[in-house]
Design an enzyme around this catalytic site. Structure first.
Site, PDB file in Angstrom:
ATOM      1  N   SER A 126       0.812  -1.193   0.000  1.00 31.02           N
ATOM      2  CA  SER A 126       0.000   0.000   0.000  1.00 31.02           C
ATOM      3  C   SER A 126       0.857   1.257   0.000  1.00 31.02           C
ATOM      4  CB  SER A 126      -0.975  -0.041   1.177  1.00 31.02           C
ATOM      5  OG  SER A 126      -2.063   0.814   0.939  1.00 31.02           O
ATOM      6  N   HIS A 128      -7.497  -5.843  -0.387  1.00 30.05           N
ATOM      7  CA  HIS A 128      -6.235  -5.184  -0.029  1.00 30.05           C
ATOM      8  C   HIS A 128      -5.473  -6.080   0.948  1.00 30.05           C
ATOM      9  CE1 HIS A 128      -3.910  -1.560  -0.328  1.00 30.05           C
ATOM     10  NE2 HIS A 128      -3.906  -1.344   0.971  1.00 30.05           N
ATOM     11  N   ASP A 165      -9.406  -5.250  -4.970  1.00 27.59           N
ATOM     12  CA  ASP A 165      -8.968  -4.233  -4.011  1.00 27.59           C
ATOM     13  C   ASP A 165      -9.776  -2.962  -4.260  1.00 27.59           C
ATOM     14  OD1 ASP A 165      -7.648  -2.379  -2.408  1.00 27.59           O
ATOM     15  OD2 ASP A 165      -5.644  -3.128  -2.915  1.00 27.59           O
TER      16      ASP A 165
END
Length: 699
Positions: free
Chosen positions: A241, A378, A347
């Site tokens: 991320s 995610h 995601d």
């Protein structure tokens, strides 16, 4: 600047990599401490005891330990082995000068850098490569599925490094470096959410590891700290991320010494995290994220920075210089590192379009690359494909940081999750034979229930819907065969053969609104029953189990044992394949919106996220066009009714086999799929959200 060599595969390799590969035997010998004994784990497993006393499971080590000694006459070893002591490793903290003064205090900002490295190589003057994770989350939120935070002893030296990278790779001859981005945890300055401060925070550390930047033993002292006594200068950046986003940004500077990056669920353009072609996604301003990750001390000094971020990134969705500073795709031509992309196709935080645009830009420039695409949301691959991930990452770093010729660069480029825990591979991605193919919507037997095929609509054919912010993509898909006022849907006949999409799609519509503002959503949907990862659940496709497996060595303060996971699945009647959003006001310029004239027709092309999905025989492929996609797109100030001119509406899809494959799949006999139980994953339209999305969060 090192000479770059273009290989027959069209990839770029540095001469340093080639030299290291040619001398792998010598490198292996140097990495083996005198008198060390490598002990193979029985049956490829390793039993470990969590220092907390928790019972642990037997875990695959992912390696076959070679003999500990080597001579130039023997064939080079193909894999680094755990021959160094992790409990005896050097643990230290330094601060590195970024050359910026983000907090305006008149002093150059320094970032805190925590290091763990094997003691034995440095004791004999041997140098080692570095695996680095630069993050804003080490203090505020934690990393990994268990939300681990860095901890320190009474002297301020690091004790716990989150995740398994240190436990696994330090015994194998790597240093692990954890960097606090400016303004976060123990660093100076202010976080600027993907801007120059973020990128320079990490780039400065790469420079320091190569002797080009200044480091100090303390945050404010003058005593210099040098890495060139122990570091080869070869760096691999990794992270999920926000952390992976920083890796993308640093690679896009072209910094020397960064040999590879492994971005996991990472952002390539911060504009596209907050907007989609002018349409606002979530709370479309990044300034609150700066406040969220900044340390308590930084919050007191960084208010002006957050105000500047707010002013420079307007909610309107207009492109500004601030977005250009945060757009790494534009600088893909500077990338010298190899890139191993990992992303969840479902995601809905860092959406799949982020990897798609980055991948396409890297491919256009011949960057050496690899990709894993999962069915998860995610989620880190350590939590959905653990043994294969550790083994693959080990070989990846061995090749690009140690120069081992282990063949990973010649293996299939792509791993795609086809069903929960079932994977396929492709030599290149998108696979050869993938061709953009234009499909066209047409009127059907009832209003709003149209056909999708290669034949254009009849002249004057239209479809109409009214924006309803209380509904979204799964609501529309669940009623694809029913006339409903909030969507226009178009479906193929049931397929007689499987049909595969691989890459990015575009949907062009000519739309006439009844108001001066309008948002559009376009989604591709696989209509038919299936069992998928439950990306709408809290774990976004995984369930965390109580048992632990161990990946590397432990100390009392830093365990190598982590909770196991398993796939969490859902039986569904449809699967959203790809999605995209746009503000119709950006029809003339995707970087600037303008008011619409009610009753006037506008043509706009909506970019859909990259995907790799097989629509099975017996299923149907659907194109749905609607307004606000509930939970994913902020609604406009009005609720327009939109009329689509079907003769000037089309979808351009990346079909493997192109138009002939579509023709074969939509002709001939077919067997209807079983009647579906129509529901969204976890019974939700999208993952339920409260407050702001966090790019990364604890997991």
């Amino acid at each position: 600047m090192p000479i770059r060599v273009r290989t027959t595969r069209g990839a770029r390799l540095s001469c340093r990599t080639l030299v290291l590969a040619a001398t792998a035997a010598l490198t292996t010998a140097l990495l083996t401490p005198t008198g060390a004994q490598a002990v193979p784990s029985p049956a490829g497993t390793q039993a470990a005891q969590d220092p907390t006393g928790t019972r642990t499971a037997l875990a695959p080590t992912g390696v076959h330990a070679p003999a500990a000694t080597a001579s130039p006459s023997r064939a080079p070893l193909r894999e680094s082995a755990p021959v160094y002591s992790y409990p005896d490793a050097v643990r230290e903290s330094v601060s590195v000068d970024t050359g910026l003064d983000g907090d305006g205090d008149g002093r150059s900002d320094r970032v805190a850098v925590d290091i763990v490295r094997p003691r034995e190589p440095a004791a004999t003057g041997r140098k080692i490569p570095v695996i680095m994770d630069a993050s804003p989350y080490y203090a505020c939120c934690g990393r990994g599925n268990e939300g681990q935070k860095k901890t320190y002893d009474a002297d301020g030296d690091p004790v716990l490094f989150p995740l398994f990278y240190d436990n696994y790779f330090v015994p194998r001859g790597y240093a692990f470096v954890a960097v606090d981005l400016a303004g976060t945890s123990r660093s100076d300055g202010c976080d600027d959410v993907g801007g120059p401060s973020d990128v320079r925070s990490a780039k400065a550390v790469v420079d320091w590891l190569n002797g080009r930047a200044r480091g100090y033993t303390t945050l404010s002292g003058a005593t210099r700290a040098r890495a060139t006594t122990w570091s080869t200068g070869r760096v691999g950046m990794i992270g999920k991320s926000w952390d992976g986003t920083v890796a993308n940004g640093v690679a896009a500077t072209g910094v020397e010494g960064l040999e590879t990056i492994v971005p996991i669920g990472a952002i390539s353009s911060w504009y596209d995290y907050f907007h989609s072609q002018g349409a606002p996604l979530y709370d479309a301003n990044p300034s609150w994220l700066s406040d969220y990750v900044n340390s308590p001390e930084a919050r007191g000094r960084c208010g002006a920075v957050q105000e500047r971020i707010t002013a420079a990134t307007p909610y309107s969705g207009d492109w500004t210089r601030a977005w250009s500073e945060r757009d790494h795709v534009a600088d893909a031509g500077k990338v010298k590192a190899s890139v191993f992309v990992v992303h969840g196709q479902q995601d809905l935080n860092v959406r799949a379009g982020q990897f798609g645009r980055w991948w396409e830009a890297l491919a256009a420039r011949g960057v050496e690359r690899k990709i894993w695409l999962s069915q998860t949301g995610h989620v880190d691959p350590f939590d959905f494909r653990r043994a294969d991930w550790v083994r693959t990452l080990h070989r990846w770093f061995d090749h690009y940081l140690l120069g081992y010729e282990n063949g990973i660069d010649r293996e299939p480029m792509a791993d795609i999750e086809r069903a929960p825990d079932r994977w396929s591979t492709d030599r290149v991605w998108p696979p050869r034979g993938t061709e953009p193919t234009t499909l066209r919507p047409a009127e059907g037997a009832a209003p709003g229930v149209g056909r999708l095929g290669r034949t254009p609509a009849a002249p004057g054919a239209t479809a109409r819907f009214t924006d309803d912010p209380s509904l979204g993509e799964n609501d529309w898909a669940a009623r694809i065969d029913t006339p409903t006022p909030a969507k226009a849907g178009f479906v193929t006949r049931p397929l007689s053969r499987d049909l595969r999409l691989a890459g990015s799609s575009k949907v062009t519509v000519t739309a006439t609104p009844t108001t001066a503002t309008a948002h559009l959503t376009a989604v591709l949907v696989d209509i038919g029953p299936d069992t998928i990862r439950d990306y709408g659940s809290a774990g976004e496709g995984i369930t965390t189990l109580p048992d632990r497996s161990c990946w590397g060595a432990s100390t009392p303060g830093d365990s190598a044992c982590f909770k196991e996971t398993e796939a969490r699945t859902a039986d569904v009647g449809h699967t959203v394949v790809s999605r995209g959003w746009a503000d119709l006001g950006t029809w003339a310029d995707p970087r600037k919106g303008r008011p619409l004239t009610p009753g006037k027709a506008y043509t706009i092309t909506i970019d859909l996220a990259a995907t790799d999905h097989v629509v099975p025989a017996g299923h149907r492929l659907a194109l749905i066009v609607g307004g606000t996609d509930k939970g994913l797109l902020d609604p406009p100030s009005t609720r327009p009714t939109i009329t689509l001119d079907l003769g000037r509406t089309s979808a351009r899809l990346p079909l493997v086999g192109g138009a002939p494959a579509f023709a074969r799949a939509t002709s001939g006999p077919w067997t209807a799929a079983p009647a579906p139980t129509v529901r969204a994953p976890h019974g939700l339209t999208v993952p339920e959200r409260s407050g702001h999305p966090i790019p990364g969060g604890p997991r």
